[in-house]
Design a protein around this motif. Structure first.
Motif, mmCIF file in Angstrom:
data_model
loop_
_atom_site.group_PDB
_atom_site.id
_atom_site.type_symbol
_atom_site.label_atom_id
_atom_site.label_comp_id
_atom_site.label_asym_id
_atom_site.label_seq_id
_atom_site.Cartn_x
_atom_site.Cartn_y
_atom_site.Cartn_z
ATOM 1 N N VAL A 87 -4.502 0.565 -8.877
ATOM 2 C CA VAL A 87 -4.818 0.520 -7.163
ATOM 3 C C VAL A 87 -4.898 -0.841 -6.829
ATOM 4 N N VAL B 117 -2.645 -2.739 -4.262
ATOM 5 C CA VAL B 117 -3.164 -3.279 -3.054
ATOM 6 C C VAL B 117 -2.267 -4.584 -2.624
ATOM 7 N N SER C 139 -8.492 0.382 0.042
ATOM 8 C CA SER C 139 -8.704 1.566 -1.090
ATOM 9 C C SER C 139 -9.800 2.501 -0.554
#
Length: 381
Positions: A50, A54, A194
Motif C-alpha cells: 500500500v 501511495v 490510505s
C-alpha cells in the motif's frame, strides 16, 4: 529592463532558490517521510505494498524539484555549487546513493517471492528516506556554523573539513529537526491516501513528530541565539558589483543571525509559520482532517526553510576558516545575462511543471486500499 537590474535579478534568484528547496522538501519530502515510517505504519506485506503504491505514481515526478534546485545552483550560483560539491562531496554522494537505491528498492522488491528478499529491499527503502532527510538538515546546520573553506587571491578554492566534521552537535540537532519535519509530511500524506489501520498509525506517528519538532525547533533557536556566532558584513556592499567574494570584510559576532529579525521585523513570520504549521498538523491530524493536516505540514516546511534563509541573508555559505571568503547573494552569482535568460526559462517551464504535477495528483486522487492490492486492481507494485 530596469526592473531586472543586477541587484533585482540576484534577489529574484535567491528567492527562487528558496522556493525550489521548499517545493522539493514538500513534494519529495512526503516520499522520504513515508519511507522512514514504513517499519511502524506497515505491519505486513499487503500494507507495505500500500505504501509503495501511495507514492508509486508520483515519486519520480517529485524529484523534478531536486533537479531544478541543483540546476539553479549550478547556473545562478556557480561558486556556491563549486564549494558545496567540493566541501560536501561525501555527504552529497550519500544523498545521491540514497536517491539511486530508492527506485531499485521499489522496483526490485516484488521481483522474487521470498520474504528475506523483500525484507532487504524494505529496509533499503527505509534508509533511502532516512539518509537524505538527515543530511539536508545537517547541511543547513553547518551553514549556520560556517563551512571551513577559503579562496586564494586567484579564487582557487581550498576546503579544510571532512565528513565527520560536519556531524557536530548543533548540525545533528538540525538533522533531527529535518527528520521530524519530513516524518510529519510523510505521515499526513499517508493518512490522506490510505485507510485504517495504516491511516491511524500514520496519525500517531505524525502527532509524535509534531510535538518533538516543536521542542527541538525551540532548542535550536535558543542555541543559535545564545551560543553560535553569526556573520556580519562590516561595510555596505555594492549589490550590483562583481562576483568576487574577496572584495568585502566580514566579521563574526554573537547574535548576528538574529539581526535580520530586528532590522526587518516581518521576517519573524517565518518561525511563527513554522510553529503554527506544526501545531496545526498536530490538531488536524488528530481530528482526521487529513487534507488540512497535509497543508499545514507543508507550512511547517516553508516556515523552517525560510527561517534558515532569513537568518543567513545575505549569506549563502559563510566561511569559518576565512570569513572574507564567505559567499553572499551579492558576490557569488552568475552574470546578469545568465540570470535573465534563466529567469525567462523559469517563467515558461515552472508553470508547466506545476500544471502537469497538479493534473497527475488529480488523476491519482483517492486512497490506496488493501483490497485494491489484494485484487491486483489499480496498483503498480
Amino acid at each position: 529592463m530596469e526592473l531586472f537590474d543586477y541587484t533585482v535579478l540576484r534577489l529574484i534568484w535567491w528567492a527562487l532558490l528558496g522556493i525550489l528547496l521548499i517545493a522539493f522538501a514538500i513534494m519529495d519530502g512526503f516520499d522520504f517521510g513515508i519511507a522512514m515510517l514504513q517499519p511502524y505504519v506497515a505491519r505486513n506485506d499487503v500494507e507495505r505494498r500500500v505504501l509503495l503504491n501511495v507514492i508509486g505514481p508520483v515519486w519520480e515526478g517529485n524529484q523534478v524539484w531536486f533537479i531544478l534546485g541543483g540546476g539553479a545552483i549550478f547556473a545562478a550560483w556557480p561558486m556556491l555549487y563549486a564549494v558545496s560539491f567540493s566541501g560536501f562531496y561525501l555527504a552529497m554522494f550519500l544523498i545521491l546513493l540514497a536517491l539511486i537505491v530508492r527506485p531499485v528498492a521499489i522496483a526490485f522488491r516484488g521481483k522474487v517471492d521470498n520474504e528475506r528478499w523483500r525484507r532487504i529491499w524494505d529496509w533499503t527503502f527505509v534508509v533511502s528516506g532516512f539518509v537524505p532527510s538527515l543530511i539536508f538538515g545537517v547541511a543547513f546546520g553547518n551553514l549556520l556554523l560556517g563551512v571551513p573553506f577559503h579562496f586564494d587571491q586567484t579564487l582557487r578554492l581550498t576546503y579544510e573539513g571532512n565528513l565527520f566534521g560536519l556531524l557536530n552537535p548543533f548540525s545533528l540537532l538540525c538533522g533531527l529537526i529535518s527528520l521530524l519535519m519530513i516524518a510529519m509530511q510523510g505521515g499526513t500524506f499517508l493518512a490522506l491516501k490510505s485507510e485504517e489501520p495504516i491511516a491511524g498509525r500514520a496519525v500517531k506517528a505524525t502527532s509524535v513528530a509534531a510535538i518533538a519538532y516543536i521542542l527541538l525547533f525551540t532548542v535550536a533557536g535558543v542555541w543559535m541565539a545564545y551560543s553560535i556566532k553569526g556573520y556580519v558584513i562590516e561595510a555596505p556592499m555594492i549589490s550590483d558589483g562583481p562576483s568576487n567574494p574577496l572584495l568585502k570584510a566580514v566579521s563574526r559576532a554573537d547574535g548576528a543571525w538574529l539581526a535580520n529579525y530586528t532590522s526587518h521585523p516581518w521576517t519573524i513570520l517565518a518561525p511563527v509559520v513554522a510553529y503554527i504549521g506544526a501545531l496545526g498538523t498536530l490538531i488536524f491530524a488528530r481530528k482526521r482532517s487529513t487534507m488540512l493536516a497535509f497543508a499545514v505540514s507543508s507550512l511547517t516546511i516553508t516556515g523552517t526553510i525560510c527561517t534558515a534563509g532569513f537568518s543567513l541573508f545575505p549569506f549563502l555559505m559563510p566561511s569559518s576558516s576565512n570569513p572574507q571568503s564567505s559567499l553572499t547573494v551579492w558576490d557569488a552569482s552568475s552574470s546578469p545575462t545568465t540570470l535573465f535568460i534563466m529567469l525567462v526559462a523559469a517563467v515558461i517551464f515552472v508553470p508547466i511543471i506545476i500544471a502537469y504535477t497538479s493534473w497527475v495528483f488529480h488523476v491519482m486522487r483517492g486512497p490506496v486500499t488493501a483490497e485494491q492490492i489484494k485484487t491486483g486492481s489499480h496498483n503498480l507494485y
